[in-house]
Design an enzyme around this catalytic site. Structure first.
Site, PDB file in Angstrom:
ATOM      1  N   LYS A   1      -1.511 -33.481  -6.900  1.00 17.61           N
ATOM      2  CA  LYS A   1      -0.770 -34.652  -6.400  1.00 17.61           C
ATOM      3  C   LYS A   1      -0.650 -35.725  -7.487  1.00 17.61           C
ATOM      4  O   LYS A   1       0.432 -36.251  -7.743  1.00 17.61           O
ATOM      5  CB  LYS A   1      -1.481 -35.214  -5.159  1.00 17.61           C
ATOM      6  CG  LYS A   1      -0.693 -36.330  -4.517  1.00 17.61           C
ATOM      7  CD  LYS A   1      -1.382 -36.815  -3.259  1.00 17.61           C
ATOM      8  CE  LYS A   1      -1.163 -38.298  -3.095  1.00 17.61           C
ATOM      9  NZ  LYS A   1      -2.291 -38.980  -2.510  1.00 17.61           N
TER      10      LYS A   1
ATOM     11  N   ASP B   1       1.971 -36.392   0.098  1.00 18.43           N
ATOM     12  CA  ASP B   1       0.853 -37.208   0.569  1.00 18.43           C
ATOM     13  C   ASP B   1       0.879 -37.181   2.096  1.00 18.43           C
ATOM     14  O   ASP B   1       1.616 -36.394   2.693  1.00 18.43           O
ATOM     15  CB  ASP B   1       0.935 -38.642   0.005  1.00 18.43           C
ATOM     16  CG  ASP B   1       1.981 -39.477   0.731  1.00 18.43           C
ATOM     17  OD1 ASP B   1       2.837 -38.891   1.437  1.00 18.43           O
ATOM     18  OD2 ASP B   1       1.933 -40.710   0.626  1.00 18.43           O
TER      19      ASP B   1
END
Ligand code: SF4
Length: 228
Positions: free
Chosen positions: A135, A153
């Site tokens: 991420k 997310d």
């Protein structure tokens, strides 16, 4: 639950994912023309550190800490010139400060040893930095103009499921599904659009479907009619 929204999209005759994605991106881009990364930074290095600090906390919280931090630390060497404890104190308010300080110092060491002190843009290189997972690497690469994936997310996950763009829960599988339907040119901005839509309209607990520009494209849309 995510699975049912993919099926529900078909049941409601909303069209296939590939057909809906164009209008979804277009409408969100119009609605949230200000959607961009909320972290404040002035250089590639500040971007990397901000994103590392944002794990398990809010961007607002990180932005409270970074002005003083970045006034003190300018180059990778600066993070290594102080003790681990001193850096921990400087980032304390972002939480998980011990692990974050360790990861930041480890990353600075790798930047100096392997990348001439510069932040790399390739995912494979970013993932070599201690404490940098997919991420973080995706966010940094996208902000540096080299998107190689789609950031997933909590908002991106929730909205992708609600919009019937994925039936998965695992972020890696969600990212793969999104990469199949979102045009590559939109990989960088798509997560920002979902994040801002998630914050402003499609709340985790109380989505405001009545005010949503995607209501006719969304298989989980609910209207204010209590019977619906
Ligand atoms: S219609 Fe409702 S559930 Fe669907 S994206 Fe909009 S707010 Fe979220």
């Amino acid at each position: 639950m995510a699975r049912s929204y993919v099926v529900e999209a078909r049941r409601r005759g909303l069209g296939r994912r590939r057909e809906r994605i164009g209008p979804i991106v277009e409408r969100l881009a119009e609605e949230h023309s200000d959607a961009e990364i909320a972290l404040r930074f002035r250089s590639d290095l500040e971007l990397l550190v901000s994103v590392m600090l944002s794990a398990q906390t809010t961007d607002v919280n990180v932005n409270r800490v970074t002005p003083a931090l970045f006034a003190k630390y300018h180059r990778p060497e600066d993070y290594l010139a102080v003790s681990q404890e001193e850096l921990e104190r400087d980032i304390y308010a972002t939480g998980f400060f011990r692990q974050k300080a360790k990861s930041i110092r480890g990353s600075m060491r790798v930047l100096l040893e392997e990348f001439d002190g510069r932040v790399p843009t390739r995912m494979d290189d970013l993932l070599r930095l201690p404490g940098v997972a997919r991420k973080t690497a995706n966010v940094v690469a996208a902000e540096l103009g080299h998107s190689q994936g789609i950031v997933v997310d909590t908002h991106v996950r929730r909205l992708s499921q609600r919009l019937g763009l994925t039936r998965h829960d695992d972020p890696v599988k969600i990212e793969r599904d999104l990469q199949r339907v979102v045009p590559r040119a939109d990989w960088a901005r798509f997560p920002h659009l979902l994040i801002w839509h998630g914050r402003r309209v499609c709340d985790a607990r109380k989505p405001r479907c009545d005010d949503c520009v995607l209501v006719d494209l969304c298989p989980s849309a609910r209207w204010s009619d209590p019977k619906v």
